[in-house]
Design an enzyme around this catalytic site. Structure first.
Site, PDB file in Angstrom:
ATOM      1  N   GLU A   1       0.818  -1.205   0.000  1.00 40.26           N
ATOM      2  CA  GLU A   1       0.000   0.000   0.000  1.00 40.26           C
ATOM      3  C   GLU A   1       0.860   1.268   0.000  1.00 40.26           C
ATOM      4  O   GLU A   1       0.589   2.203  -0.738  1.00 40.26           O
ATOM      5  CB  GLU A   1      -0.908  -0.027   1.245  1.00 40.26           C
ATOM      6  CG  GLU A   1      -1.801   1.173   1.405  1.00 40.26           C
ATOM      7  CD  GLU A   1      -2.884   1.235   0.337  1.00 40.26           C
ATOM      8  OE1 GLU A   1      -3.164   0.191  -0.268  1.00 40.26           O
ATOM      9  OE2 GLU A   1      -3.417   2.333   0.105  1.00 40.26           O
ATOM     10  N   ASP A   2       1.880   1.291   0.819  1.00 38.43           N
ATOM     11  CA  ASP A   2       2.569   2.553   1.088  1.00 38.43           C
ATOM     12  C   ASP A   2       3.981   2.663   0.528  1.00 38.43           C
ATOM     13  O   ASP A   2       4.634   3.674   0.711  1.00 38.43           O
ATOM     14  CB  ASP A   2       2.654   2.783   2.617  1.00 38.43           C
ATOM     15  CG  ASP A   2       1.279   2.955   3.228  1.00 38.43           C
ATOM     16  OD1 ASP A   2       0.360   3.326   2.471  1.00 38.43           O
ATOM     17  OD2 ASP A   2       1.129   2.706   4.437  1.00 38.43           O
TER      18      ASP A   2
END
Ligand code: MN
Length: 713
Positions: free
Chosen positions: A76-77
């Site tokens: 996700e990051d």
């Protein structure tokens, strides 16, 4: 921050066979991936996945869970991809990380329907592998522990609410009580800081006054049981501020004394010892009636097992005592997680926690939208349970407040759809009877029966409600289609056209519907008018365009001197006439005209409330009356406001009655809708007020019509 070797050591301490290599690789992979990213607290971002892994290790989960905890934010990051993770850690881990990633992506949404959609995906993901939920809960727990670093109060409160409404109940549902308590307390601190603070202060004050009450009661209970030959470990605690607060809310009691806010846990060696210890406590202290619960012979749906009782304890205080074995205690605190430890890390999907999950999935399939699903599950997660039996002795657990209809649907959807009655403990009882613990319920079915909309008013389980709603929706749709078709036909015929399926199909895109039937349903429901359909198919019908008058707006007819179409006496020739949209005056009504500069005269009924706003300008009032001969010749639109029972066929009856009384429905709009009633505005072409009054009277004789009035304003 926990160092790499510390994490590995912790896992090795409970699972010497754990895959050390993969934990090490995940630690390094996540550290590199997150690089110099920072958290709101200023800490390196990497500290977050490490803490999450630490929480999972404290739950003694398997290495795959720990690795997923370390990697859960990388996709996700960071620049890391799922393909890389699969290459390094294998398919299983990639699947778990993917599950958690999908969830965090939707979490950023704040509105209800997105939140509901989020929850739906969570259920789907965790039904494939419950470890997705375990990692997600650990992630949420760490985020809640560090919530205070987030600057925006709105964001903090949204996260706290979501925790309170979804994650804490989920933790409870899968039996993770420790997790649930901490999540709730952290969310409570954000949502009601003042309430929490005052409860903590009050507890401190009472503690000061009573001395070490918890300690003294713990000692006395321990001594008593040991004396009688039971090997025990007794521990005591005050209940959490949040559980005290909830109790104060639920029972509307003031927080007067320490009574009933202490809970004691008695841990013994065997199930027999549980009952033995219970007997000793009951014979020594006065029992508080209604507090005894045997979750040993009948565990809660989340697998919780324990004996509960309330007594007036050693210090003359009401206390709660929970008695269980050490093994039960572990399962009670860890729930599903207890089955996912290194000991049983086989991914079994048996056990009571999973039955709940399967039921959720079933509701999910039948709910019409995510909000509806969320509503069901939220309600159910907060409810206490009643336990009932089938005639064969199978146990059916239901939320408190459940009825035989809920029971029938819990047994099988088909049984629910066709149930006509119920025998409770051998006696025939109404379907809306509230079930009690221990009831034996025998459902009577008939093939001819179908779900009744009235059931929806008293069922409490999501499964029952979803099935009933689905059935009603299908039925209602048929009615809408029928009604829409007749409205459209009427509109077309009035202009000398026939309704042709092909022509309709060419207009579907403009109405944003998929089929001609959908279009008819939309007209029947009042989302579009028949006139709009006519215009779309025959745009050249100028006549039609002129007659398209949006609801709630005045109807305009240009007046020409000597035009016999104007049935009003007392007007200056050449003046334009409007019929007011607020009161829809009809021939026979007493009327008055109001001059509007540049627009002509608007006709109101004499009792119309709008007239009050012209009280100060008497020069604008014109005395008018109906020209009876011409008035009767023309059709006028009357508007009625109807409240109709939400039952199969009721809408059909309504239109039939209006038709039989020579009324033409020109427009219909449903203004509000509940499980019990529809409220709608109907425009009917009538000759005069008497005609409309007749129709209203006829409608009032129909039992499905709750009320019908002429619409005012
Ligand atoms: Mn995270």
């Amino acid at each position: 921050m926990m160092r790499q070797f510390e994490l590995v050591e912790r896992v090795k301490a409970y699972d010497p066979a754990a895959d050390e290599g993969s934990i090490n690789r995940a630690y390094v992979f996540a550290m590199k991936a997150h690089g110099s990213q920072r958290r709101a607290s200023g800490d390196p971002y990497f500290s977050h996945p490490v803490e999450v892994a630490g929480i999972l290790a404290a739950m003694k989960l398997d290495a795959a869970s720990i690795v997923t905890g370390l990697l859960h934010d990388t996709v996700e990051d960071t620049l890391a991809t799922l393909e890389q993770i699969e290459a390094v850690f294998g398919k299983d881990i990639a699947r778990l990380v993917d599950g958690v990633t999908k969830l965090s992506r939707i979490e950023l949404q704040s509105d209800q329907s997105k939140q509901a959609e989020n929850f739906r995906k969570l259920v789907l993901a965790m039904s494939e592998d419950i470890r997705v939920l375990l990692v997600k809960l650990a992630d949420r727990l760490h985020n809640m522990r560090t919530l205070r670093f987030i600057k925006s109060q709105d964001k903090r409160r949204r996260i706290a609410r979501e925790t309170m409404e979804i994650y804490a109940p989920l933790a409870e549902r899968i039996g993770m009580h420790e997790m649930k308590d901490e999540l709730e307390d952290l969310a409570f601190a954000e949502l009601h800081p003042d309430a929490r603070e005052s409860i903590i202060q009050r507890l401190a004050f009472l503690r000061e006054q009573g001395g070490d009450l918890v300690g003294r009661v713990t000692d006395e209970l321990g001594a008593l049981l040991t004396e009688q030959g039971v090997q025990v470990e007794v521990s005591g605690r005050e209940k959490s501020p949040y559980s005290i607060w909830r109790k104060m809310q639920r029972k509307n009691v003031a927080f007067e004394q320490l009574a009933d806010i202490m809970a004691f846990r008695v841990v013994v060696g065997s199930a027999d010892d549980c009952y033995h210890a219970l007997g000793i406590i009951h014979s020594r202290y006065p029992v508080v009636p209604g507090r005894f619960k045997d979750y040993l012979s009948t565990p809660k749906p989340n697998g919780y097992r324990s004996l509960h009782t309330g007594v007036i304890g050693p210090e003359r205080q009401r206390i709660e005592v929970q008695i269980r074995t050490g093994e039960m205690h572990e399962v009670n605190e860890l729930g599903v997680a207890a089955h996912w430890t290194y000991k049983h890390g086989t991914g079994s999907t048996e056990g009571p926690q999973y039955r709940w999950l399967r039921e959720l999935l079933d509701i999910l399939e039948h709910a019409s939208n995510p909000e509806e699903f969320l509503e069901h599950t939220k309600l159910e997660m907060f409810q206490d349970q009643v336990f009932c039996f089938t005639p064969k002795g199978d146990l059916i657990a239901l939320p408190r407040g459940a009825t035989p209809v809920d029971f029938a649907y819990a047994v099988h959807s088909e049984v629910g759809d066709h149930c006509v009655g119920a025998k409770i403990n051998g006696r025939i009882m109404p379907l809306r009877t509230l079930l009690q613990n221990g009831d034996q319920v025998d459902i009577i079915t008939s093939k001819a029966q179908t779900p009744s909309p009235t059931w929806e008013r008293f069922v409490v389980t999501g499964k029952a409600r979803a099935r009933i709603r689905r059935f009603i929706r299908t039925q209602q749709r048929d009615q809408y289609v029928e009604m829409g078709r007749s409205l459209v036909q009427r509109a077309f015929r009035a202009e000398g056209h026939d309704v042709q399926e092909k022509q309709l199909e060419a207009t579907l895109r403009g109405f944003n519907v998929a089929s001609a039937e959908d279009l008819m349903a939309a007209v029947g429901e009042g989302l579009h008018t028949a006139r709009e359909v006519l215009l779309a198919v025959h745009p050249q019908t100028v006549e039609a365009r002129d007659k398209v008058v949006p609801l709630r707006r005045a109807r305009t007819k240009p007046a020409k001197p000597g035009d016999s179409g104007i049935p009003i006496r007392g007007l200056i020739p050449g003046m334009a006439v409007h019929y007011a949209g607020c009161c829809h005056p009809l021939p026979g009504d007493r009327i008055v005209g109001i001059v509007t500069t540049g627009k002509g005269v608007t006709i109101h009924t004499i009792d119309c409330e709008t007239l009050e706003s012209f009280a100060e300008t008497p020069e604008r009032w014109v005395d008018v009356s109906w020209e009876s001969a011409t008035a009767e010749a023309a059709n006028h639109t009357g508007r009625i406001n109807v409240i109709l029972a939400n039952e199969p066929g009721s809408l059909g009856n309504l239109t039939t009655i209006i038709g039989k009384n020579q009324g033409n429905i020109s427009n219909l709009k449903i203004t509000s809708r509940s499980t019990d009633f529809f409220e709608m505005l109907i425009d009917i072409e009538v000759q005069d007020v008497k005609h409309l009054t007749n129709i209203i009277a006829a409608l009032r004789t129909n039992p499905a019509v709750n009320s019908v009035e002429r619409a005012r304003a």
